[in-house]
Design a protein around this motif. Structure first.
Motif, PDB file in Angstrom:
ATOM      1  N   UNK A 180       0.815  -1.228   0.000  1.00 20.28           N
ATOM      2  CA  UNK A 180       0.000   0.000   0.000  1.00 20.28           C
ATOM      3  C   UNK A 180       0.842   1.269   0.000  1.00 20.28           C
ATOM      4  N   UNK A 181       1.992   1.252   0.693  1.00 16.46           N
ATOM      5  CA  UNK A 181       2.868   2.425   0.688  1.00 16.46           C
ATOM      6  C   UNK A 181       3.447   2.657  -0.706  1.00 16.46           C
ATOM      7  N   UNK A 182       3.850   1.578  -1.363  1.00 17.60           N
ATOM      8  CA  UNK A 182       4.349   1.718  -2.737  1.00 17.60           C
ATOM      9  C   UNK A 182       3.250   2.229  -3.663  1.00 17.60           C
ATOM     10  N   UNK A 183       2.039   1.788  -3.422  1.00 14.99           N
ATOM     11  CA  UNK A 183       0.909   2.258  -4.221  1.00 14.99           C
ATOM     12  C   UNK A 183       0.751   3.769  -4.079  1.00 14.99           C
ATOM     13  N   UNK A 184       0.781   4.264  -2.834  1.00 13.80           N
ATOM     14  CA  UNK A 184       0.679   5.710  -2.606  1.00 13.80           C
ATOM     15  C   UNK A 184       1.825   6.449  -3.285  1.00 13.80           C
ATOM     16  N   UNK A 185       3.010   5.860  -3.199  1.00 13.96           N
ATOM     17  CA  UNK A 185       4.190   6.474  -3.812  1.00 13.96           C
ATOM     18  C   UNK A 185       4.003   6.632  -5.324  1.00 13.96           C
ATOM     19  N   UNK A 186       3.601   5.565  -5.994  1.00 14.17           N
ATOM     20  CA  UNK A 186       3.503   5.610  -7.452  1.00 14.17           C
ATOM     21  C   UNK A 186       2.266   6.364  -7.931  1.00 14.17           C
ATOM     22  N   UNK A 187       1.220   6.386  -7.101  1.00 16.61           N
ATOM     23  CA  UNK A 187       0.053   7.196  -7.436  1.00 16.61           C
ATOM     24  C   UNK A 187       0.441   8.673  -7.430  1.00 16.61           C
ATOM     25  N   UNK A 188       1.208   9.065  -6.431  1.00 16.17           N
ATOM     26  CA  UNK A 188       1.684  10.450  -6.355  1.00 16.17           C
ATOM     27  C   UNK A 188       2.662  10.759  -7.488  1.00 16.17           C
TER      28      UNK A 188
ATOM     29  N   UNK B 103      -5.417  -0.077 -10.749  1.00 13.80           N
ATOM     30  CA  UNK B 103      -5.438   1.386 -10.805  1.00 13.80           C
ATOM     31  C   UNK B 103      -4.077   1.920 -11.230  1.00 13.80           C
ATOM     32  N   UNK B 104      -3.025   1.307 -10.721  1.00  8.64           N
ATOM     33  CA  UNK B 104      -1.671   1.733 -11.060  1.00  8.64           C
ATOM     34  C   UNK B 104      -1.414   1.615 -12.558  1.00  8.64           C
ATOM     35  N   UNK B 105      -2.165   0.731 -13.230  1.00 10.51           N
ATOM     36  CA  UNK B 105      -1.973   0.507 -14.667  1.00 10.51           C
ATOM     37  C   UNK B 105      -3.124   1.062 -15.509  1.00 10.51           C
ATOM     38  N   UNK B 106      -3.963   1.876 -14.877  1.00 11.36           N
ATOM     39  CA  UNK B 106      -5.020   2.542 -15.627  1.00 11.36           C
ATOM     40  C   UNK B 106      -6.201   1.668 -15.970  1.00 11.36           C
ATOM     41  N   UNK B 107      -6.375   0.557 -15.255  1.00  9.84           N
ATOM     42  CA  UNK B 107      -7.555  -0.291 -15.482  1.00  9.84           C
ATOM     43  C   UNK B 107      -8.313  -0.447 -14.163  1.00  9.84           C
ATOM     44  N   UNK B 108      -9.596  -0.726 -14.275  1.00 10.24           N
ATOM     45  CA  UNK B 108     -10.439  -0.805 -13.088  1.00 10.24           C
ATOM     46  C   UNK B 108     -11.243  -2.105 -13.114  1.00 10.24           C
ATOM     47  N   UNK B 109     -10.589  -3.205 -12.734  1.00 10.08           N
ATOM     48  CA  UNK B 109     -11.264  -4.501 -12.787  1.00 10.08           C
ATOM     49  C   UNK B 109     -12.442  -4.577 -11.818  1.00 10.08           C
ATOM     50  N   UNK B 110     -13.485  -5.238 -12.252  1.00 10.43           N
ATOM     51  CA  UNK B 110     -14.637  -5.481 -11.379  1.00 10.43           C
ATOM     52  C   UNK B 110     -14.404  -6.806 -10.669  1.00 10.43           C
ATOM     53  N   UNK B 111     -14.124  -6.738  -9.379  1.00  3.59           N
ATOM     54  CA  UNK B 111     -13.790  -7.941  -8.610  1.00  3.59           C
ATOM     55  C   UNK B 111     -14.759  -8.096  -7.450  1.00  3.59           C
ATOM     56  N   UNK B 112     -15.344  -9.252  -7.326  1.00  3.68           N
ATOM     57  CA  UNK B 112     -16.247  -9.540  -6.216  1.00  3.68           C
ATOM     58  C   UNK B 112     -15.643 -10.620  -5.321  1.00  3.68           C
TER      59      UNK B 112
END
Length: 512
Positions: free
Chosen positions: A35-43, A252-261
């Motif tokens: 999650x920290x890496x996610x925040x880093x790359x999102x920023x 999200x990091x790759x610009x896609x939004x999979x629908x996952x249940x």
């Protein structure tokens, strides 16, 4: 060849893990690091987009614009979202977290950043874990990790061209949590297997469905294969809630939004009416006591009986049910499923062969999966074998590929396919699928077989039964074996040397 050649910061990841050592279980490292890496790359993506906007303003403007006017444009959320980049509010930015890294409330600030992002974007709702404030990880450790991920090496990697979170996830599994690679028969899919499946399936448009989607690696690679064409829709199901969060972050990091249940795919199918152009999956191997008795006898997915002793063929029936007419399914399966004489399993296999669904079977080398020595294979089921849609007629024929001698050992427990090997295997299958020439075989490697021969062999579909054995000279075998053994020994010594260096540094830090 390096197992993690597509990420350049394995030493930094090792250092991050070392800081967490003794605070939480090794199998939990990834839950706090990813999650920290996610925040880093999102920023980072936000900052890259911000610079692009600024450059456009400067290029278009003959006169200098007012600073307030420029700032207004830079803070316009639509300028970011129109190119699939999230606008990051200040208190959710990596810059803000770094500035406050030494604050006593840093763990709360991280959770707050997650909450802000979820409230800003529907796509992030319930995707981000708020787990730091209540963790027993000391503030200074969290601070050190933030500073570590702020190094230049992370800032120069845009995370777009590689399944970054998947590869980091893979790194932590292989290095710090051997048991995490195997959750009750469930094995993380290494990148070269994902690449091979996608290369053979060629998902270009329509729906890509993975009913055991894990961290979403199949979706990321499929999207990359289609060159981010936006012609693909990604749908998945996963039982573990935290893994779903990682998959959504990965997408999200790759610009896609999979629908996952969330849910047990076999007992609680969340997409009962779905029909997909592409089904791709690595389901849990050899699941026992999976609840077959709870399955309704009129379940629409069933084409034959099921057994509670092994879920492999229930997974296969699930894949076939969700495959659209004209579609193609590719999945990983334990080798035992190719020859099983268990009555229920053999009955389903006979149905698949007799009704012309089995298109190709690929035998994989050993040691392809972390945490297991279970031999495995890939099976491809097709609902397009009659020559339609620009495909060749392949009725009553199955292509067998024996890739068991391919791949390179990167350590004593792991083997990967090279890019060239992935291309070679995929090209062989594509030639069969699109051309299906008369003579189509190479001794010991691949062979096109009529189903009459398969019936003679009691419906066994192990590739080596049909491809024969590749001949090698004794000198070639001996030389290759010696080189391989020396290579593994040297890599193990390098690994031990690195661990010793880290231990010495840690001991020195403790003395200060």
């Amino acid at each position: 060849m390096m197992l993690f050649a597509d990420i350049e910061f394995d030493k930094e990841l090792f250092s991050a893990a070392n800081k967490l050592r003794g605070r939480i279980a090794p199998s939990e490292y990834k839950n706090y690091v990813l999650p920290l890496l996610f925040l880093k790359f999102l920023s980072l993506k936000h900052e890259h987009r911000k610079m692009e906007i600024l450059e456009k303003i400067e290029d278009k403007s003959e006169d200098k614009k007012d600073k307030k006017e420029i700032q207004k444009v830079l803070e316009n959320k639509a300028e970011y979202t129109k190119v699939n980049v999230f606008y990051i509010p200040q208190e959710a930015s990596w810059e803000y977290l770094l500035e406050n890294a030494d604050s006593e409330s840093i763990k709360e600030l991280i959770d707050n950043a997650m909450t802000i992002l979820e409230s800003e974007y529907d796509e992030l709702k319930d995707a981000l874990p708020k787990i730091y404030k209540n963790s027993n990880i000391p503030n200074e450790v969290v601070s050190d990790i933030i500073k570590l991920f702020s190094q230049e090496i992370f800032s120069t990697h845009n995370g777009r061209n590689v399944d970054l979170l998947g590869r980091v996830y893979e790194y932590f599994i292989s290095n710090f949590a051997s048991t995490e690679g195997n959750r009750g028969g469930e094995f993380f899919t290494p990148s070269s297997i994902v690449k091979l499946l996608v290369a053979m399936l060629e998902p270009i448009k329509g729906t890509v469905y993975d009913p055991a989607c894990g961290t979403g690696g199949m979706f990321i690679q499929s999207n990359k294969y289609s060159e981010n064409s936006e012609n693909l829709t990604f749908i998945g199901q996963e039982q573990n809630e935290l893994t779903i969060k990682l998959a959504k972050m990965n997408g999200i990091l790759h610009g896609i939004f999979p629908k996952i249940k969330q849910g047990d795919t076999l007992l609680n199918d969340q997409f009962p009416d779905l029909k997909a152009e592409t089904v791709i999956s690595n389901p849990p191997f050899n699941m026992k006591d999976w609840g077959a008795e709870r399955l309704s006898l009129d379940d629409r997915r069933l084409i034959g009986p099921v057994t509670n002793s092994n879920a492999n063929y229930m997974w296969i029936q699930h894949f076939l049910h969700h495959l659209k007419d004209g579609g193609l399914a590719g999945f990983v399966i334990a080798n035992g499923a190719l020859t099983s004489n268990q009555a229920a399993e053999k009955s389903v296999r006979k149905y698949l062969v007799n009704n012309d669904y089995v298109d190709c079977v690929v035998q994989l080398p050993e040691k392809m999966f972390f945490g297991t020595g279970i031999p495995s294979a890939l099976i491809f089921l097709s609902k397009n074998r009659d020559g339609s849609n620009n495909h060749a007629r392949r009725e009553k024929e199955i292509l067998f590929i024996n890739a068991s001698s391919l791949g390179t050992l990167v350590n004593k427990k792991s083997r990967i396919f090279s890019e060239d090997e992935v291309k070679t295997i995929a090209d062989i299958y594509h030639s069969f699928k699109f051309y299906n020439n008369e003579a189509y075989s190479e001794s010991g490697f691949y062979s096109k077989v009529h189903i009459d021969e398969i019936i003679e062999k009691e419906y066994k579909i192990t590739p080596s039964l049909y491809t024969g054995i590749k001949e090698e000279s004794e000198n070639e075998i001996g030389f290759n074996q010696v080189v391989e053994e020396y290579k593994l020994l040297l890599e193990e010594q390098f690994k031990q040397s690195h661990k010793l260096q880290m231990k010495i540094l840690k001991n020195l830090e403790d003395l200060l």
